[in-house]
Scaffold this motif. Structure first.
Motif, PDB file in Angstrom:
ATOM      1  N   ALA A   1     -15.304  57.618  -0.307  1.00  0.00           N
ATOM      2  CA  ALA A   1     -15.187  56.510  -1.259  1.00  0.00           C
ATOM      3  C   ALA A   1     -16.310  56.554  -2.295  1.00  0.00           C
ATOM      4  O   ALA A   1     -16.062  56.435  -3.504  1.00  0.00           O
ATOM      5  N   TRP A   2     -17.524  56.727  -1.821  1.00  0.00           N
ATOM      6  CA  TRP A   2     -18.689  56.773  -2.713  1.00  0.00           C
ATOM      7  C   TRP A   2     -18.541  57.885  -3.752  1.00  0.00           C
ATOM      8  O   TRP A   2     -18.735  57.660  -4.950  1.00  0.00           O
TER       9      TRP A   2
ATOM     10  N   SER B   1     -11.014  55.944   2.260  1.00  0.00           N
ATOM     11  CA  SER B   1     -12.076  54.976   2.498  1.00  0.00           C
ATOM     12  C   SER B   1     -12.035  54.535   3.953  1.00  0.00           C
ATOM     13  O   SER B   1     -11.062  54.799   4.658  1.00  0.00           O
TER      14      SER B   1
ATOM     15  N   TRP C   1     -12.591  47.030   1.499  1.00  0.00           N
ATOM     16  CA  TRP C   1     -13.516  46.829   0.376  1.00  0.00           C
ATOM     17  C   TRP C   1     -13.745  48.136  -0.380  1.00  0.00           C
ATOM     18  O   TRP C   1     -13.687  48.162  -1.601  1.00  0.00           O
ATOM     19  N   GLU C   2     -14.005  49.224   0.359  1.00  0.00           N
ATOM     20  CA  GLU C   2     -14.196  50.529  -0.297  1.00  0.00           C
ATOM     21  C   GLU C   2     -12.939  50.933  -1.063  1.00  0.00           C
ATOM     22  O   GLU C   2     -13.022  51.423  -2.191  1.00  0.00           O
TER      23      GLU C   2
ATOM     24  N   LYS D   1     -12.715  49.118  -4.275  1.00  0.00           N
ATOM     25  CA  LYS D   1     -13.672  49.628  -5.272  1.00  0.00           C
ATOM     26  C   LYS D   1     -13.120  50.887  -5.948  1.00  0.00           C
ATOM     27  O   LYS D   1     -13.317  51.097  -7.146  1.00  0.00           O
TER      28      LYS D   1
END
Length: 182
Positions: A110-111, A130, A134-135, A138
């Protein structure tokens, strides 16, 4: 280079069938970078090498030995020597890279996807995309904000043997399943 969503979508396992040469004007190439070069990354490098119109322009891994091996793989296949990076953030700064393939450890997907989108890259990311809702949100927010294509690998969903096994399980032929271990 503009890339249509339809052209980019699909799994890397099926990437050899996608019409990448249609993504740009004749003579142009889709320049990609592969981030994460062990098991799945090694497979993805060889898969993308087989696609006409795609150039593996950069490779990234924190382990220099894997990067060196994949650089050699690309060169032996007749490709140009790709740039190599240990830090994906430095790779994302390269404006000549059109798309990024992410096959790093799961907790980084995800990052790295959000960072690649922020840098203006299209993204193919291995599963899981993810770990949390939440991820995932994003990633969707970044995709909408930056207008790039994101595709996630889900090869296991389409493999014939797994579909047949699930059909067998659902048919009841196995009986009541009381315990499963993975």
């Amino acid at each position: 280079m503009k890339i249509s969503r339809r052209a980019f979508l699909g799994s890397a396992a099926a990437a050899a069938t996608l019409p990448f040469p249609a993504l740009a004007s004749p003579g142009e190439r889709l320049r990609i970078a592969v981030v994460g070069l062990r098991g799945r990354g090694k497979y993805l490098v060889t898969t993308f090498l087989a696609i006409p119109g795609v150039e593996i322009a950069a490779l990234c891994d924190v382990t220099p030995e894997f990067t060196a091996e994949r650089v050699e793989t690309v060169e032996k296949a007749g490709g140009k020597k790709p740039a190599f990076f240990a830090d994906p953030r430095k790779l994302f700064e390269d404006k000549s890279i059109d798309a990024v393939v992410i096959s790093t450890p799961n907790h980084t997907h995800a990052w790295l996807t959000v960072l690649a989108l922020q840098a203006g890259k299209h993204v193919y990311v291995e599963k899981p995309m993810s770990h949390t809702v939440w991820e995932g949100r994003k990633i969707v927010e970044a995709q909408k904000k930056y207008g790039k294509v994101v595709s996630q690998g889900s090869q296991s969903r389409s493999q014939t043997d797994l579909r047949e096994a699930m059909a067998y399980l659902r048919s009841g032929a196995l009986g009541a399943v009381k315990v499963a271990r993975g």
